[in-house]
Scaffold this motif. Structure first.
Motif, short mmCIF file in Angstrom:
data_model
loop_
_atom_site.label_atom_id
_atom_site.label_comp_id
_atom_site.label_asym_id
_atom_site.label_seq_id
_atom_site.Cartn_x
_atom_site.Cartn_y
_atom_site.Cartn_z
N TYR A 1 -63.00 -5.74 -72.17
CA TYR A 1 -62.93 -5.23 -70.81
C TYR A 1 -63.63 -6.20 -69.86
O TYR A 1 -64.40 -7.06 -70.29
CB TYR A 1 -63.57 -3.84 -70.74
N SER B 1 -65.62 -1.75 -58.41
CA SER B 1 -64.40 -1.92 -57.62
C SER B 1 -63.44 -0.76 -57.93
O SER B 1 -63.60 -0.05 -58.93
CB SER B 1 -63.72 -3.24 -57.98
N GLU C 1 -60.52 -1.08 -58.97
CA GLU C 1 -59.87 -1.41 -60.24
C GLU C 1 -60.75 -0.99 -61.41
O GLU C 1 -60.27 -0.42 -62.40
CB GLU C 1 -59.57 -2.91 -60.31
N ASP C 2 -62.07 -1.26 -61.32
CA ASP C 2 -62.99 -0.86 -62.39
C ASP C 2 -63.00 0.67 -62.55
O ASP C 2 -62.99 1.19 -63.67
CB ASP C 2 -64.41 -1.33 -62.08
N ALA D 1 -60.60 2.74 -61.82
CA ALA D 1 -59.33 3.15 -62.42
C ALA D 1 -59.33 2.90 -63.93
O ALA D 1 -58.84 3.73 -64.71
CB ALA D 1 -58.17 2.41 -61.75
N VAL D 2 -59.91 1.78 -64.36
CA VAL D 2 -59.97 1.47 -65.79
C VAL D 2 -60.84 2.51 -66.50
O VAL D 2 -60.47 3.02 -67.57
CB VAL D 2 -60.52 0.04 -66.03
#
Length: 197
Positions: free
Chosen positions: A42, A10, A12-13, A15-16
């Motif tokens: 995580y 995703s 979000e993943d 970005a992390v």
């Protein structure tokens, strides 16, 4: 934790992972070591065992690239290790200096499991290649090299792509043997530029 096949990450993943890579490089600048990672802290999507490459650029010029073809660490930990190594341990470059950090663009490639190619000749290999899609691993004996799919941007001709990969593996450009082992893989690649939020 089991080895994972390719699963799309995703936004979000992604970005992390990019933030973890930046933090690991910061840790290298400040403490001389990669960021220490507890994968269980995580999301589950970042915990499967995956192989990655981390590429660093400054002004669109390569500043470091380190990765592994063999999946051995949880994804988030693999990214932290390779980001540190790309910044400080790529033998082609001096260790990253603090003033360069603000100019750094980060790119992460998450590899699919490699699949062996079946072929009877070099022409057979060339006919099977998917420019812009396939990363290749070429090996014979102790000679081994890979090109990520992004290399197609610079070497769009399959014949030249394969010839340059042979050269990278320490073989002549026109080398051919029935004992060559060739595998292909794909990558999910993403990145951000300097000072990206």
């Amino acid at each position: 934790m089991s080895f994972a096949a390719s699963e799309v990450l995703s936004a979000e993943d992604q970005a992390v992972l990019l933030e973890v890579a930046r933090q690991s490089i910061t840790s290298g600048l400040e403490h001389g070591c990669a960021l220490s990672i507890d994968p269980n802290a995580y999301p589950a999507s970042l915990q499967p065992i995956r192989a990655t490459f981390v590429t660093l650029e400054i002004d669109n010029n390569l500043r470091g690239c380190i990765g592994a073809l063999d999946a051995r660490l949880p994804l988030v930990e693999d990214v932290a290790e390779h980001a540190y190594s790309a910044a400080f341990e790529d033998p082609r470059f001096p260790p990253l200096r603090k003033p360069e950090f603000a100019e750094l663009a980060l790119h992460i490639s998450v590899l699919s499991p490699p699949l062996p190619l079946s072929f009877e000749s070099e022409d057979d290999v060339l006919a099977q290649l998917r420019p812009g899609v396939d990363g290749l691993v070429l090996q014979i004996g102790a000679n081994r090299a890979t090109f990520l799919p992004s290399v197609w941007e610079h070497l769009p001709d399959p014949y030249i792509f394969l010839a340059q990969l042979k050269q990278k593996a320490g073989l002549p450009l026109d080398y051919w043997s029935a004992d060559l082992r060739i595998e292909r893989y794909t990558t999910e690649s993403f990145g951000n530029g300097p000072n990206a939020e």
